[in-house]
Write an enzyme that holds these catalytic residues in place. Structure first.
Site, PDB file in Angstrom:
ATOM      1  N   ASN A 110       2.509  -5.433   0.193  1.00 46.10           N
ATOM      2  CA  ASN A 110       2.069  -4.666   1.363  1.00 46.10           C
ATOM      3  C   ASN A 110       1.313  -5.651   2.250  1.00 46.10           C
ATOM      4  O   ASN A 110       0.206  -6.053   1.925  1.00 46.10           O
ATOM      5  CB  ASN A 110       1.146  -3.517   0.904  1.00 46.10           C
ATOM      6  N   LYS A 152       0.068  -5.283   5.190  1.00 43.93           N
ATOM      7  CA  LYS A 152      -0.992  -4.714   6.045  1.00 43.93           C
ATOM      8  C   LYS A 152      -0.872  -5.299   7.463  1.00 43.93           C
ATOM      9  O   LYS A 152       0.239  -5.589   7.896  1.00 43.93           O
ATOM     10  CB  LYS A 152      -2.362  -4.936   5.402  1.00 43.93           C
ATOM     11  N   HIS A 188      -1.590   5.354   1.748  1.00 39.43           N
ATOM     12  CA  HIS A 188      -2.454   4.237   1.356  1.00 39.43           C
ATOM     13  C   HIS A 188      -3.910   4.592   1.671  1.00 39.43           C
ATOM     14  O   HIS A 188      -4.188   5.260   2.678  1.00 39.43           O
ATOM     15  CB  HIS A 188      -2.037   2.970   2.104  1.00 39.43           C
ATOM     16  N   GLU A 238      -6.214   2.944   2.925  1.00 44.56           N
ATOM     17  CA  GLU A 238      -6.686   2.494   4.247  1.00 44.56           C
ATOM     18  C   GLU A 238      -6.273   3.493   5.322  1.00 44.56           C
ATOM     19  O   GLU A 238      -7.006   3.746   6.272  1.00 44.56           O
ATOM     20  CB  GLU A 238      -6.156   1.079   4.538  1.00 44.56           C
ATOM     21  N   GLU A 288      -3.808   2.995  -6.827  1.00 40.30           N
ATOM     22  CA  GLU A 288      -4.617   1.907  -6.290  1.00 40.30           C
ATOM     23  C   GLU A 288      -6.084   2.334  -6.224  1.00 40.30           C
ATOM     24  O   GLU A 288      -6.494   2.985  -5.238  1.00 40.30           O
ATOM     25  CB  GLU A 288      -4.146   1.552  -4.872  1.00 40.30           C
ATOM     26  N   GLY A 347      -8.569  -5.625  -2.522  1.00 41.40           N
ATOM     27  CA  GLY A 347      -9.110  -6.734  -1.732  1.00 41.40           C
ATOM     28  C   GLY A 347     -10.462  -7.232  -2.191  1.00 41.40           C
ATOM     29  O   GLY A 347     -11.132  -7.971  -1.475  1.00 41.40           O
ATOM     30  N   SER A 365      -6.011  -6.084  -6.227  1.00 42.05           N
ATOM     31  CA  SER A 365      -6.295  -7.454  -6.674  1.00 42.05           C
ATOM     32  C   SER A 365      -5.313  -7.975  -7.732  1.00 42.05           C
ATOM     33  O   SER A 365      -5.709  -8.678  -8.657  1.00 42.05           O
ATOM     34  CB  SER A 365      -7.748  -7.561  -7.167  1.00 42.05           C
TER      35      SER A 365
HETATM   36  P1  13P Z   1      -4.983  -6.359  -2.700  1.00 37.31           P
HETATM   37  O1  13P Z   1      -3.839  -6.815  -3.577  1.00 37.31           O
HETATM   38  O2  13P Z   1      -5.311  -7.321  -1.605  1.00 37.31           O
HETATM   39  O3  13P Z   1      -6.163  -5.951  -3.516  1.00 37.31           O
HETATM   40  O4  13P Z   1      -4.467  -5.037  -1.936  1.00 37.31           O
HETATM   41  C1  13P Z   1      -3.903  -4.008  -2.662  1.00 37.31           C
HETATM   42  C2  13P Z   1      -3.290  -3.037  -1.721  1.00 37.31           C
HETATM   43  O5  13P Z   1      -3.974  -2.361  -0.980  1.00 37.31           O
HETATM   44  C3  13P Z   1      -1.830  -2.933  -1.703  1.00 37.31           C
HETATM   45  O6  13P Z   1      -1.400  -1.799  -1.028  1.00 37.31           O
END
Ligand code: 13P
Length: 263
Positions: free
Chosen positions: A9, A11, A96, A98, A171, A177, A217
């Site tokens: 992903n 982003k 997601h 976010e 997640e 992150g 992560s």
């Molecule tokens: P990270 O792998 O950067 O922690 O992000 C995970 C994520 O949000 C994937 O959709």
């Protein structure tokens, strides 16, 4: 055996030219994938046509990070599923954290998007769920993800003909992150909770067939540990999917692990 997904992903990262050079590099690194692994990248809307051009005739697939639940009309800034389909996407990520937290998407919005995606037989929906640090500290993780799953799948008809077109990604928000990967046993435990909930909504047979990914992560140094568990069927990867060496390393390790377990 359930399909294993290694899904990036991206982003809000990579212009068209960056997408082109990343994918050309990735393509040269990813060879001979096990037929049970599906490798996906999810670029920004503006890079989907570039992904289509670079990835044609390759074993890497691509998808979108979001979609509208509307077909057309006065919805400024939205992108419909028909528009995405024409760019050649095979998957769409919805729900997601976010999008839920920053853009205030609700469980109902996510359910509407899933209904819209399900009208397109060829598209795979990747439905995300996961708890915040606060929810976890209050010991409410299991109930939280169960509620998210129940809401996302409300009135969605699934059976053996379309179960392979839906994937769930667990997640935990506190692991996204942050470098704090959820312990693989704990991630596996929550994924079992999700699978059991799915069995209650649908059936044990469908719950045994749906791929449930872990995200938060994930990197090449922890992918094997995650995949060795009973219920984790791949990963949704943010930061590490933006570095070709790292993402190719994750794919390579998953491929080798699968080869050793199916040999
Ligand atoms: P990270 O792998 O950067 O922690 O992000 C995970 C994520 O949000 C994937 O959709």
């Amino acid at each position: 055996m359930r399909k294993i997904y290694i899904a990036g992903n991206w982003k809000l990262n990579f212009t068209q030219s960056e997408t082109k050079s990343f994918l050309e590099d990735l393509k040269s690194k990813v060879k001979n994938l096990n037929s049970n692994i599906c490798v996906l990248v999810h670029p920004s809307f503006t890079s989907l046509s570039t992904a289509q051009e670079i990835l044609k005739n390759s074993n890497i697939h691509f998808g979108a990070q979001n979609c509208s639940c509307q077909d057309n009309g006065a919805f400024t800034g939205e992108v419909s599923i028909a528009m995405l389909k024409e760019t050649g996407v095979s998957s769409i990520i919805i729900g997601h954290s976010e999008r839920r937290e920053i853009f205030k998407e609700t469980d109902e919005n996510i359910n509407s998007k899933l209904k819209a995606i399900r009208k397109e037989a060829t598209l795979t929906a990747i439905v995300c769920c996961g708890e915040s640090e606060e929810t976890r500290e209050q010991g409410k993780t299991d109930g939280w993800v169960e509620k998210q799953i129940e809401a996302a799948f409300k009135d969605i008809q699934l059976d053996i003909s379309n179960i392979y077109k839906v994937v769930i990604a667990y997640e935990p928000i506190w692991a996204i992150g942050t470098g704090k990967t959820c312990d693989s046993n704990e991630a596996n435990r929550v994924i079992k909770v999700i699978r059991n909930k799915f069995a209650k909504i649908y059936s044990q047979d469908l719950a045994d067939k749906i791929s449930i990914l872990y995200g938060g992560s994930v990197k090449s140094s922890n992918i094997e540990e995650l995949l060795k568990t009973s219920d984790i069927d791949g990963a949704l990867i943010g930061g590490a999917s933006l570095k070709t060496e790292e993402f190719a390393g994750i794919i390579d390790k998953s491929n080798n692990l699968l080869a050793s377990t199916t040999a």
